[in-house]
Design an enzyme around this catalytic site. Structure first.
Site: not given
Ligand code: PMP
Length: 431
Positions: A144, A239, A267
């Site tokens: 994701y 990511d 995060k």
């Molecule tokens: N990339 C990863 C690996 C994530 O785990 C997440 C959200 N859990 C995101 C992108 C998206 O981040 P956000 O919820 O802050 O938009």
């Protein structure tokens, strides 16, 4: 456990918010029951609107590596708040956070702040496409990367097939350039390059996957992604929205010694406030507007309050021995959980990377991709979630998520968690 007030709040929320929640997994659809409304948190503990307390292993899905309401983080954020929340102009706090990111993350020479992980990813992919002049992207099954259209693509099947979106409202044209491979399957990636190599802008990968539950990269997986992208003139995008500052102060890339071209962060770098970032080699980042012709902007980007919160968080975690202490808590917890499960003859696989882990209720011997993860007994996980909740322990309301430990999870709280697991697994074994 008292539940009345929380239940009433949720009932009202259902009337005015879709599903009663501002992000879907909070609705507990995968585990049943009424989601708790959380009123406050302190250290490793959260308190719901009825005054019940829970040891928290969600930690806001990863940002709260220092636990809830850490005094130093609160003090720094509060101080910034008094000077105003946002100016839409450069601030020293914004610069300082960028400085920390450039210093800590090995591959980042230049960086741009945004407001979420989703934004970081969509900006990085636009940049990869703009820089290479190519269109296609490769992502991995079960990963994701936020809710941006081209990445909202389900597992799909078949290696070289174009995928099907996992969301309504995403036109086929938008995802036709998204290619899918199973995680940890370098042969599948090679096949995609053999077929589409001249038009692949980038591979985007969670260097340690966190969104199919925790899945570690096998030996050579990440280095093979590095070499194949180099061979074809594509970019490698890590990511690290979860793993950045979670697996160490240099993220997963320092741990595995691989330098991607671009890195997405989120995060922890905001310490619980909305922040994201993308960065990488200077010559690539200089393609971003106003220097280059890849446009990306944001009203609240780099606002001083979020940045102060992120800076205070990172300062704490840079202290000597931080990760050693943090990871040893997780190691102990996982080892004991495994013992408790096997004592009760319940087959589980625990995947752990540092202070993030997932307990998979699967008969597979290992979980190394999305198919393995999906072999889990989600009904059993749902029972486990509810039993743990009754014992005062809050774990992710879905099998396919990571548990996170904070530096403020004490030995006593870990012991209490294990006692709760002991009771829960005993009950599960009698079903
Ligand atoms: N990339 C990863 C690996 C994530 O785990 C997440 C959200 N859990 C995101 C992108 C998206 O981040 P956000 O919820 O802050 O938009």
């Amino acid at each position: 456990m008292k539940k009345t007030y929380s239940k009433n709040l949720f009932k009202h929320a259902l009337e005015i918010i879709p599903g009663g929640v501002n992000s879907p997994v909070r609705a507990w659809k995968a585990v049943g029951g009424t989601p708790l409304f959380i009123e406050r948190g302190k250290g490793a503990v959260i308190y719901d609107a009825d005054g019940n307390s829970f040891i928290d292993y969600v930690c806001s899905w990863g940002p709260l590596i220092l636990g809830h309401a850490h005094p130093k983080v609160i003090a720094a954020t509060e101080k910034a708040l008094h000077n105003g929340t946002s100016f839409g102009a450069p601030t020293e706090a914004g610069l300082k956070l960028c400085e920390l990111l450039v210093k800590q993350i090995p591959s980042i020479e230049k960086v741009r702040l945004v407001n979420s992980g989703t934004e970081a990813v969509m900006s990085a992919i636009r940049l990869a496409r703009g820089y290479t002049g190519k269109n296609k992207i490769i992502k991995f099954e079960g990963s994701y990367h936020g809710h941006w259209d081209p990445l909202l693509v389900s597992a799909g099947s078949g290696l070289a097939t174009f995928s099907v979106s996992s969301s309504a409202g995403v036109p086929h044209d938008v995802i036709k350039d998204t290619l899918i491979a199973p995680y940890n399957d370098i042969e599948a990636v090679k096949k995609l390059f053999a077929r589409y190599g001249t038009d692949i802008a980038c591979i985007i990968v969670e260097p340690v996957a966190g969104n199919m539950g925790v899945v570690l990269p096998e030996k050579d997986f990440l280095s093979s992604l590095r070499s194949i992208t180099e061979k074809y003139g594509s970019l490698l995008v890590f990511d690290e929205v979860i793993t950045g500052f979670r697996l160490g102060a240099g993220g997963a890339q320092a741990l595995y010694r691989i330098k991607p071209d671009l890195t997405c962060l989120g995060k922890i770098i905001g310490g619980g406030m909305p922040v994201g970032a993308y960065g990488g080699k200077a010559k690539i980042m200089d393609k971003v507007s106003p220097v280059g012709d890849v446009y990306q902007a944001g009203t609240l980007s780099g606002n001083p309050v979020s940045c102060a919160c992120g800076i205070a968080t990172i300062k704490e975690i840079l202290k000597e021995g931080f990760y050693r202490r943090l990871d040893s808590k997780a190691e102990k917890l996982c080892k004991e959980l495994k013992n408790i499960a096997s004592k009760n003859k319940i087959k589980i696989v625990i995947n752990r990377a540092g202070s993030m882990f997932t307990v998979f209720f699967t008969h597979h011997d290992e979980v190394k991709n999305f198919t393995d993860a999906q072999s889990s007994d989600t009904a059993l996980y749902a029972r486990y979630f509810n039993l743990m909740l009754c014992e005062g322990v809050y774990i992710p309301p879905s099998q396919f998520e990571a548990n996170f430990i904070s530096s403020l999870h004490s030995d006593a709280q870990i012991r209490k968690t294990l006692d709760a697991a002991e009771k829960s697994f005993t009950k599960l074994s009698k079903i």
